[in-house]
Design an enzyme around this catalytic site. Structure first.
Site, short mmCIF file in Angstrom:
data_model
loop_
_atom_site.label_atom_id
_atom_site.label_comp_id
_atom_site.label_asym_id
_atom_site.label_seq_id
_atom_site.Cartn_x
_atom_site.Cartn_y
_atom_site.Cartn_z
CB ILE A 242 -0.93 0.01 1.22
CG1 ILE A 242 -1.85 -1.22 1.20
CG2 ILE A 242 -1.76 1.31 1.25
CD1 ILE A 242 -2.75 -1.36 2.41
N PRO A 243 1.10 1.87 -1.14
CG PRO A 243 0.80 2.79 -3.26
CD PRO A 243 0.24 1.75 -2.30
CB CYS A 244 2.26 5.15 2.90
SG CYS A 244 3.53 4.03 3.51
CG HIS A 245 6.57 4.60 -1.49
ND1 HIS A 245 5.91 3.41 -1.30
CD2 HIS A 245 6.83 4.69 -2.82
CE1 HIS A 245 5.78 2.79 -2.46
NE2 HIS A 245 6.33 3.56 -3.40
NE ARG A 246 3.57 4.11 -5.92
CZ ARG A 246 2.98 3.02 -6.37
NH1 ARG A 246 1.66 2.96 -6.46
NH2 ARG A 246 3.69 1.98 -6.75
#
Length: 161
Positions: free
Chosen positions: A119-123
């Site tokens: 779940i790409p929270c880095h984006r």
């Protein structure tokens, strides 16, 4: 697996050792870990192959059964983050407007994401020149690495880091 049984496996990655945990056929957690675990299941084998393909640049979407724990609001933020495409970013404030919330609340939900990378929270990035925080790996340097890997950081922003 029984109703509350979990299984975990630890794998190597370019951003450190990652432990993937599943419960009842769904991935529930990804953590940075110095330990080791090798409770291989079919799902954990597939998830580790997906992680490997992601880091090789061959996978852009994680199509895995997920069951992240969190409040109803956090789960809404997790769903919004999953809609951010590989190589793209969204600002905390943009997600807040979309969800009818505040940027700070979105940031808190990002920080509690139990499945970073998948779940790409880095984006999710800050409105100014900074990237915002990151709770995985070594923090913002790991976030920077992931965004570079995806080609999401413009050269001018890289020069500022």
């Amino acid at each position: 697996m029984s109703a509350l049984a979990t299984a975990s496996v630890t794998i190597a990655s370019p951003v450190g050792r990652l432990t993937l945990t599943e419960r009842d056929g769904a991935l529930i957690r990804l953590t940075w870990s110095e330990g080791s675990s090798s409770d291989w299941s079919g799902l954990l084998r597939r998830a580790s192959q997906y992680i490997e393909a992601y880091f090789a640049g061959d996978l852009k979407i994680f199509d895995l059964p997920l069951a992240p724990e969190g409040t109803a609001f956090q789960k809404r933020v997790y769903a919004a983050m999953q809609r951010i495409p590989f190589g793209g970013t969204r600002r905390y404030g943009e997600l807040a407007v979309e969800l009818g919330s505040a940027a700070r609340a979105v940031g808190g939900a990002c920080g509690s994401n139990p499945l970073p990378i998948v779940i790409p929270c880095h984006r999710v990035v800050a409105a100014g020149r900074g990237l915002g925080g990151f709770s995985g790996g070594t923090g913002v340097s790991t976030k920077t690495w992931l965004l570079n890997h995806e080609g999401a950081l413009p050269r001018r922003q890289l020069a500022l880091l």
